[in-house]
Motif scaffolding. Structure first.
Motif, PDB file in Angstrom:
ATOM      1  N   VAL A 254       0.859  -1.194   0.000  1.00  0.00           N
ATOM      2  CA  VAL A 254       0.000   0.000   0.000  1.00  0.00           C
ATOM      3  C   VAL A 254       0.887   1.233   0.000  1.00  0.00           C
ATOM      4  O   VAL A 254       1.546   1.536   0.996  1.00  0.00           O
ATOM      5  CB  VAL A 254      -0.930   0.007   1.244  1.00  0.00           C
ATOM      6  N   ARG A 255       0.951   1.893  -1.138  1.00  0.00           N
ATOM      7  CA  ARG A 255       1.760   3.114  -1.223  1.00  0.00           C
ATOM      8  C   ARG A 255       1.201   3.986  -2.343  1.00  0.00           C
ATOM      9  O   ARG A 255       0.522   3.485  -3.248  1.00  0.00           O
ATOM     10  CB  ARG A 255       3.219   2.760  -1.493  1.00  0.00           C
ATOM     11  N   PRO A 256       1.484   5.281  -2.286  1.00  0.00           N
ATOM     12  CA  PRO A 256       0.956   6.165  -3.337  1.00  0.00           C
ATOM     13  C   PRO A 256       1.476   5.719  -4.698  1.00  0.00           C
ATOM     14  O   PRO A 256       2.630   5.333  -4.832  1.00  0.00           O
ATOM     15  CB  PRO A 256       1.503   7.548  -2.972  1.00  0.00           C
ATOM     16  N   GLY A 257       0.585   5.752  -5.698  1.00  0.00           N
ATOM     17  CA  GLY A 257       0.971   5.374  -7.058  1.00  0.00           C
ATOM     18  C   GLY A 257       0.647   3.937  -7.392  1.00  0.00           C
ATOM     19  O   GLY A 257       0.539   3.589  -8.570  1.00  0.00           O
ATOM     20  N   ALA A 258       0.491   3.081  -6.376  1.00  0.00           N
ATOM     21  CA  ALA A 258       0.102   1.693  -6.647  1.00  0.00           C
ATOM     22  C   ALA A 258      -1.372   1.678  -7.042  1.00  0.00           C
ATOM     23  O   ALA A 258      -2.160   2.472  -6.537  1.00  0.00           O
ATOM     24  CB  ALA A 258       0.331   0.824  -5.421  1.00  0.00           C
ATOM     25  N   SER A 259      -1.754   0.782  -7.949  1.00  0.00           N
ATOM     26  CA  SER A 259      -3.169   0.696  -8.312  1.00  0.00           C
ATOM     27  C   SER A 259      -3.858  -0.296  -7.391  1.00  0.00           C
ATOM     28  O   SER A 259      -3.220  -1.143  -6.756  1.00  0.00           O
ATOM     29  CB  SER A 259      -3.321   0.250  -9.766  1.00  0.00           C
ATOM     30  N   GLY A 260      -5.178  -0.188  -7.335  1.00  0.00           N
ATOM     31  CA  GLY A 260      -5.964  -1.129  -6.534  1.00  0.00           C
ATOM     32  C   GLY A 260      -5.708  -2.553  -6.985  1.00  0.00           C
ATOM     33  O   GLY A 260      -5.716  -3.483  -6.173  1.00  0.00           O
ATOM     34  N   ARG A 261      -5.492  -2.705  -8.277  1.00  0.00           N
ATOM     35  CA  ARG A 261      -5.238  -4.039  -8.831  1.00  0.00           C
ATOM     36  C   ARG A 261      -3.874  -4.568  -8.372  1.00  0.00           C
ATOM     37  O   ARG A 261      -3.745  -5.745  -8.025  1.00  0.00           O
ATOM     38  CB  ARG A 261      -5.294  -3.966 -10.358  1.00  0.00           C
ATOM     39  N   ILE A 290     -19.155   3.236   4.364  1.00  0.00           N
ATOM     40  CA  ILE A 290     -18.311   2.113   4.746  1.00  0.00           C
ATOM     41  C   ILE A 290     -17.579   1.547   3.518  1.00  0.00           C
ATOM     42  O   ILE A 290     -16.473   1.027   3.635  1.00  0.00           O
ATOM     43  CB  ILE A 290     -19.109   1.024   5.510  1.00  0.00           C
ATOM     44  N   HIS A 291     -18.194   1.657   2.347  1.00  0.00           N
ATOM     45  CA  HIS A 291     -17.516   1.242   1.111  1.00  0.00           C
ATOM     46  C   HIS A 291     -17.438   2.448   0.202  1.00  0.00           C
ATOM     47  O   HIS A 291     -18.454   2.927  -0.285  1.00  0.00           O
ATOM     48  CB  HIS A 291     -18.294   0.120   0.404  1.00  0.00           C
ATOM     49  N   GLU A 292     -16.238   2.969   0.005  1.00  0.00           N
ATOM     50  CA  GLU A 292     -16.097   4.069  -0.937  1.00  0.00           C
ATOM     51  C   GLU A 292     -14.789   3.924  -1.697  1.00  0.00           C
ATOM     52  O   GLU A 292     -14.145   2.867  -1.643  1.00  0.00           O
ATOM     53  CB  GLU A 292     -16.267   5.422  -0.240  1.00  0.00           C
ATOM     54  N   LEU A 293     -14.397   4.955  -2.406  1.00  0.00           N
ATOM     55  CA  LEU A 293     -13.185   4.878  -3.218  1.00  0.00           C
ATOM     56  C   LEU A 293     -11.964   5.146  -2.345  1.00  0.00           C
ATOM     57  O   LEU A 293     -12.072   5.822  -1.335  1.00  0.00           O
ATOM     58  CB  LEU A 293     -13.249   5.924  -4.351  1.00  0.00           C
ATOM     59  N   PRO A 294     -10.791   4.613  -2.686  1.00  0.00           N
ATOM     60  CA  PRO A 294     -10.545   3.737  -3.844  1.00  0.00           C
ATOM     61  C   PRO A 294     -10.846   2.276  -3.515  1.00  0.00           C
ATOM     62  O   PRO A 294     -10.899   1.891  -2.360  1.00  0.00           O
ATOM     63  CB  PRO A 294      -9.044   3.929  -4.077  1.00  0.00           C
ATOM     64  N   VAL A 295     -11.016   1.489  -4.575  1.00  0.00           N
ATOM     65  CA  VAL A 295     -11.300   0.065  -4.433  1.00  0.00           C
ATOM     66  C   VAL A 295     -10.017  -0.725  -4.669  1.00  0.00           C
ATOM     67  O   VAL A 295      -9.254  -0.411  -5.588  1.00  0.00           O
ATOM     68  CB  VAL A 295     -12.379  -0.363  -5.456  1.00  0.00           C
ATOM     69  N   ASP A 302      -8.215   2.186  -9.811  1.00  0.00           N
ATOM     70  CA  ASP A 302      -7.980   3.294  -8.883  1.00  0.00           C
ATOM     71  C   ASP A 302      -6.503   3.324  -8.496  1.00  0.00           C
ATOM     72  O   ASP A 302      -5.900   2.280  -8.248  1.00  0.00           O
ATOM     73  CB  ASP A 302      -8.826   3.128  -7.612  1.00  0.00           C
ATOM     74  N   VAL A 303      -5.943   4.525  -8.438  1.00  0.00           N
ATOM     75  CA  VAL A 303      -4.532   4.668  -8.058  1.00  0.00           C
ATOM     76  C   VAL A 303      -4.476   5.300  -6.672  1.00  0.00           C
ATOM     77  O   VAL A 303      -5.116   6.320  -6.418  1.00  0.00           O
ATOM     78  CB  VAL A 303      -3.776   5.526  -9.094  1.00  0.00           C
ATOM     79  N   LEU A 304      -3.731   4.669  -5.777  1.00  0.00           N
ATOM     80  CA  LEU A 304      -3.665   5.146  -4.398  1.00  0.00           C
ATOM     81  C   LEU A 304      -2.937   6.481  -4.309  1.00  0.00           C
ATOM     82  O   LEU A 304      -1.964   6.719  -5.024  1.00  0.00           O
ATOM     83  CB  LEU A 304      -2.963   4.117  -3.511  1.00  0.00           C
ATOM     84  N   ALA A 305      -3.438   7.331  -3.420  1.00  0.00           N
ATOM     85  CA  ALA A 305      -2.831   8.645  -3.203  1.00  0.00           C
ATOM     86  C   ALA A 305      -2.718   8.881  -1.701  1.00  0.00           C
ATOM     87  O   ALA A 305      -3.482   8.318  -0.911  1.00  0.00           O
ATOM     88  CB  ALA A 305      -3.700   9.728  -3.834  1.00  0.00           C
ATOM     89  N   VAL A 306      -1.760   9.701  -1.323  1.00  0.00           N
ATOM     90  CA  VAL A 306      -1.597  10.074   0.080  1.00  0.00           C
ATOM     91  C   VAL A 306      -2.926  10.643   0.595  1.00  0.00           C
ATOM     92  O   VAL A 306      -3.542  11.472  -0.076  1.00  0.00           O
ATOM     93  CB  VAL A 306      -0.468  11.111   0.237  1.00  0.00           C
ATOM     94  N   GLY A 307      -3.372  10.150   1.734  1.00  0.00           N
ATOM     95  CA  GLY A 307      -4.630  10.638   2.311  1.00  0.00           C
ATOM     96  C   GLY A 307      -5.800   9.701   2.074  1.00  0.00           C
ATOM     97  O   GLY A 307      -6.859   9.884   2.648  1.00  0.00           O
ATOM     98  N   ASN A 308      -5.615   8.688   1.201  1.00  0.00           N
ATOM     99  CA  ASN A 308      -6.661   7.666   1.066  1.00  0.00           C
ATOM    100  C   ASN A 308      -6.722   6.860   2.361  1.00  0.00           C
ATOM    101  O   ASN A 308      -5.692   6.651   3.019  1.00  0.00           O
ATOM    102  CB  ASN A 308      -6.344   6.678  -0.071  1.00  0.00           C
ATOM    103  N   VAL A 309      -7.919   6.394   2.690  1.00  0.00           N
ATOM    104  CA  VAL A 309      -8.071   5.440   3.800  1.00  0.00           C
ATOM    105  C   VAL A 309      -8.685   4.182   3.202  1.00  0.00           C
ATOM    106  O   VAL A 309      -9.761   4.240   2.603  1.00  0.00           O
ATOM    107  CB  VAL A 309      -8.969   5.996   4.917  1.00  0.00           C
ATOM    108  N   VAL A 310      -7.970   3.069   3.336  1.00  0.00           N
ATOM    109  CA  VAL A 310      -8.446   1.818   2.721  1.00  0.00           C
ATOM    110  C   VAL A 310      -8.353   0.668   3.723  1.00  0.00           C
ATOM    111  O   VAL A 310      -7.595   0.732   4.687  1.00  0.00           O
ATOM    112  CB  VAL A 310      -7.628   1.438   1.462  1.00  0.00           C
ATOM    113  N   THR A 311      -9.138  -0.378   3.451  1.00  0.00           N
ATOM    114  CA  THR A 311      -8.993  -1.602   4.229  1.00  0.00           C
ATOM    115  C   THR A 311      -8.143  -2.589   3.436  1.00  0.00           C
ATOM    116  O   THR A 311      -8.117  -2.552   2.209  1.00  0.00           O
ATOM    117  CB  THR A 311     -10.351  -2.260   4.533  1.00  0.00           C
ATOM    118  N   VAL A 312      -7.456  -3.448   4.171  1.00  0.00           N
ATOM    119  CA  VAL A 312      -6.691  -4.545   3.565  1.00  0.00           C
ATOM    120  C   VAL A 312      -7.194  -5.794   4.260  1.00  0.00           C
ATOM    121  O   VAL A 312      -6.909  -6.008   5.443  1.00  0.00           O
ATOM    122  CB  VAL A 312      -5.181  -4.336   3.769  1.00  0.00           C
TER     123      VAL A 312
END
Ligand code: ZN
Ligand code: ZN
Length: 351
Positions: A254-261, A290-295, A302-312
């Motif tokens: 999980v880092r900025p620039g990585a895609s959800g895929r 509870i379910h929002e972007l990014p996926v 979706d490309v991860l950016a600083v400030g995203n909150v995601v579950t793993v």
């Protein structure tokens, strides 16, 4: 609020629209602070309208910087009459929110309508510092409750009883509501990712998946831990080890620039390599919903950016026997992801 609206205005030209009609309830709340089951926002180059019916109009009038407009209960039908007077054309609408029937009603106004997707949702995906602070507080509640569950005796209690106990514990710990129906899945039920807790008594030597979240000031938290009720059969010990390792690997990706895929693929490969079928995507954004972007999934661009909150939250499921899911909620930063759900992930054996 003005900052958020400015970001929407910055998108209007790119989308080829003069105004955006926002009907998604979480998006309305994000842009105006108004929590309402029946409201809409119109963002134009230099106007900001908040439309709602009589039940919410006083609350709408109290919102700074918006022009509150009293509409009728049937908002789409009302917009079908009044939209040309309120918004400059062409008007973008939220194609992933507005129903076909509502679109038909609005279109009766004759105004040019342009479908848009993920405009406000995309902006919401990057959290502001104050939002992150609220989400840390919501996660702390969840963490406190997971810590309490780890001291409980589960064997002999039904899934439904434990789910209600968890729900009460969340409220006692300061949650204003549960973020979603608590999942407690034991024995063979733990092989079903979204099992609904039922009358099954939890037995010894099983895995018990507990998936829970708190709602606080509009924001959700989300965490899953899997507990063992005494020593597990070999197949479930292996499932736990596989899930745990895959979850750690994905967290590290999980880092900025990585895609959800990309991030999903890390866990997916490890789980598949161990011979298990992957039943769901790795994770999802969290925030006002509870379910929002990014996926994070095998179909997400979706490309991860600083400030995203995601579950793993990879899961390893052994049909007929049990299952394991381990879920952390994390903030994407320039460095390693900030973990909001720090409860340890070594297998905890309860009685
Ligand atoms: Zn969850
Ligand atoms: Zn989740």
């Amino acid at each position: 609020v003005t900052e958020r609206v400015a970001r929407v205005r910055g998108e209007l030209e790119r989308l080829g629209i003069a105004s955006l009609l926002v009907t998604d309830a979480a998006n309305v709340r994000y842009l105006t602070g108004l929590s309402s089951s029946n409201a809409a926002v119109i963002v134009g180059a230099d106007k900001l309208l908040l439309l709602t019916d009589g039940r919410y109009i006083e609350a709408a009038r109290a919102v700074d910087g918006v022009e509150a407009v009293l509409a009728e209960r049937d908002l789409p039908a009302w917009l079908g009459q009044g939209l040309p007077r309120l918004a400059e054309a062409p008007v973008g609408f939220e194609a992933d929110v507005l129903t076909v029937a509502a679109h038909e009603s609005v279109a009766a106004s004759g105004i040019a309508l342009v479908p848009t997707k993920r405009v406000v949702k995309g902006i919401r995906a990057v959290k502001e510092p104050a939002e992150l602070e609220t989400m840390r507080r919501a996660s702390r509640i969840t963490h406190d409750v997971v810590t309490r569950i780890a001291q409980e005796r589960l064997t002999g209690r039904t899934e439904a009883e434990v789910a209600w106990w968890v729900e009460r514990a969340l409220r006692d710990a300061g949650a204003q509501a549960v973020a979603f129906d608590v999942i407690v899945a034991s024995g063979p039920n733990a092989a079903v990712p979204h099992h609904r807790p039922g009358p099954r008594p939890i037995g010894p030597g099983e895995t018990v998946i507990v998936d829970l979240g708190a709602r606080l000031d509009g924001y959700s938290s989300d965490c899953t831990r899997t507990f063992a009720t005494g020593p597990l059969p070999e197949a479930l010990r292996e499932a736990y080890a596989t899930c745990r390792a895959a979850q750690e690997s994905a967290l590290a990706a999980v880092r900025p620039g990585a895609s959800g895929r990309d991030v999903d693929a890390v866990a997916r490969a490890e789980v598949a390599e161990a011979g298990h079928t992957v039943l769901h995507g790795l994770g999802h954004g969290v925030g006002l919903e509870i379910h929002e972007l990014p996926v994070l999934s095998d179909v997400s661009d979706d490309v991860l950016a600083v400030g995203n909150v995601v579950t793993v939250e990879p899961g390893v499921y052994v049909p007929g026997l049990g299952g394991v899911r381990i879920e952390d909620e994390v903030v994407v930063t320039d460095g390693p992801a900030e973990i909001l759900t720090p409860f340890p992930k070594d297998l905890v054996e309860l009685t």
